[in-house]
Design a protein around this motif. Structure first.
Motif, short mmCIF file in Angstrom:
data_model
loop_
_atom_site.label_atom_id
_atom_site.label_comp_id
_atom_site.label_asym_id
_atom_site.label_seq_id
_atom_site.Cartn_x
_atom_site.Cartn_y
_atom_site.Cartn_z
N GLY A 17 50.16 79.11 26.65
CA GLY A 17 49.42 77.75 26.34
C GLY A 17 48.08 78.33 25.90
O GLY A 17 47.88 78.88 25.65
N THR A 28 43.12 74.07 30.74
CA THR A 28 44.15 74.75 29.61
C THR A 28 45.27 74.32 29.94
O THR A 28 45.18 73.55 31.30
CB THR A 28 44.18 75.93 30.96
N ILE A 30 49.75 74.43 30.18
CA ILE A 30 50.30 75.15 29.45
C ILE A 30 51.74 74.48 29.94
O ILE A 30 52.08 72.73 30.41
CB ILE A 30 50.86 77.02 31.15
N ARG A 31 52.97 75.60 29.14
CA ARG A 31 54.37 75.14 29.00
C ARG A 31 55.12 75.35 30.74
O ARG A 31 55.11 76.44 30.14
CB ARG A 31 55.35 74.85 27.81
N ILE A 37 54.83 70.17 31.84
CA ILE A 37 52.76 71.51 31.24
C ILE A 37 52.20 70.55 32.16
O ILE A 37 52.27 69.95 33.19
CB ILE A 37 52.67 69.91 29.98
N TYR A 39 47.90 70.88 33.99
CA TYR A 39 46.96 71.87 32.91
C TYR A 39 46.27 72.30 34.67
O TYR A 39 46.29 72.49 35.44
CB TYR A 39 46.29 70.26 33.28
N SER A 79 47.33 80.93 34.35
CA SER A 79 48.98 80.95 33.37
C SER A 79 49.80 81.38 33.45
O SER A 79 51.03 81.27 33.34
CB SER A 79 48.06 80.76 31.55
N TYR A 83 53.29 80.12 35.38
CA TYR A 83 54.32 79.55 33.89
C TYR A 83 55.57 80.79 35.12
O TYR A 83 56.74 80.84 34.74
CB TYR A 83 54.12 81.14 32.99
N TYR A 176 50.46 80.93 20.05
CA TYR A 176 49.16 79.55 20.89
C TYR A 176 48.11 80.05 20.58
O TYR A 176 46.98 78.96 19.97
CB TYR A 176 49.65 80.21 22.53
N VAL A 291 51.71 71.68 22.95
CA VAL A 291 50.96 72.16 24.12
C VAL A 291 49.27 72.64 23.62
O VAL A 291 48.57 71.87 24.51
CB VAL A 291 51.31 73.49 24.81
N SER A 295 46.01 69.71 25.60
CA SER A 295 45.35 70.07 26.58
C SER A 295 44.00 70.29 25.40
O SER A 295 43.24 70.25 26.29
CB SER A 295 45.35 71.78 26.21
#
Length: 315
Positions: A17, A28, A30-31, A37, A39, A79, A83, A176, A291, A295
């Motif tokens: 992310g 932020t 992130i996937r 997604i 946040y 993250s 993740y 990223y 992504v 953000s």
């Protein structure tokens, strides 16, 4: 709106992310492993003392670095933790997780970020000193010694970045990082934030932290020429004592290169930092750019809402 009149936004790549920061918020995106997604939104708290220090040249850089290190680790930790968790276990994790106090969390995150930065700076500052000392029989002069020390420092930095770039997770973080730069470039160039428009942008940016790291090497060379090298203990002491000085000057150099980037003759001042970014950024995929867009758009939304509320309160 011209490029110069636009608000200045910064960012940081995290695991899967991107984090973006504005005047009043950090966001932020992130996937996750299930392609969803998630946040993290952190309001930007202002401290009157820090705000005053940020107006003082050479001091403001050190304050900004420490602040960025502490805040960056918070988003990086988010993250990494989110993740790595299977989304189906979210509720179970929340139920079993002991929630630390807000003060405990802030102190721990800030400490880890700042201490990691300081430890890394010590390593990259002191190891070249001892390596250069070993070459004294061949390069005895002060100028030669500082030059050899700088070369070792540069080699150590480049080798470190090059080696870690081969690890899968770091390679994706560097992608990223490229996506973050492309989004900022697209925004500053007045482009609509679509995947195709953003992919057409450069993955390099004059205001990047990678450029700052390289400038500390270059600035350090000139600063170290002004202090004695012998005996070795004094050389080591000087290097440690001058870390804040080198950081402060390097930050000002970074700001200067960003200001003159549109002036043909002067824009070359930022080229060394851009060259280093060829290692610290990679071309992102469309999914990664998506992504970064999410953000950044979330940050813009929050920033605009804050501005609107402030305007309404004044009226």
């Amino acid at each position: 709106m011209s490029k110069d009149s636009k608000p200045v936004y910064g960012g940081q790549a995290v695991v899967e992310g991107v984090m973006f920061g504005g005047k009043r918020h950090y966001v932020t995106a992130i996937r996750r492993k299930d392609n969803s997604i998630e946040y993290l939104h952190v309001p930007r708290k202002t401290n009157p003392t820090l705000q005053s220090l940020k107006k003082i040249p050479f001091i403001r850089g050190i304050v900004a670095i420490v602040e960025a290190a502490g805040n960056g680790s918070k988003h990086l930790n988010f993250s990494t933790e989110r993740y790595d968790v299977d989304p189906s276990q979210d509720e179970e994790e929340i139920y079993n997780k002991k929630e630390p106090s807000k003060l405990e969390m802030i102190l721990s995150v800030a400490a880890v970020g700042v201490l990691s930065f300081i430890f890394g700076k010590f390593i990259f500052t002191l190891v070249p000193v001892f390596l250069a000392e070993l070459t004294k029989p061949i390069f005895p002069g002060d100028f030669a010694q500082v030059l050899v020390e700088t070369v070792f420092k540069l080699m150590l930095l480049l080798a470190y970045i090059y080696i870690i770039s081969f690890t899968p997770i770091i390679k994706r973080v560097f992608q990223y990082h490229g996506a973050e730069h492309k989004v900022i470039n697209a925004y500053e160039n007045g482009k609509e934030l679509t995947i195709s428009n953003i992919q057409a942008q450069s993955r390099l940016h004059y205001r990047c932290g990678s450029s700052f790291i390289l400038f500390t090497v270059i600035v350090g060379f000139f600063v170290y020429l002004t202090v004695p090298l012998d005996p070795l203990w004094l050389r080591v002491l000087n290097r440690l004592a001058l870390i804040p000085v080198v950081l402060g000057i390097s930050f000002e150099v970074l700001q200067l290169t960003n200001k003159v980037r549109d002036i043909p003759v002067l824009k070359v001042l930022g080229y060394p930092g851009l060259w280093l970014q060829l290692l610290t950024t990679k071309e992102p995929t469309d999914d990664q750019v998506e992504v970064a867009i999410l953000s950044f758009n979330k940050l813009l939304e929050l920033e605009q809402d804050s501005e609107k509320k402030i305007t309404e309160e004044i009226v």
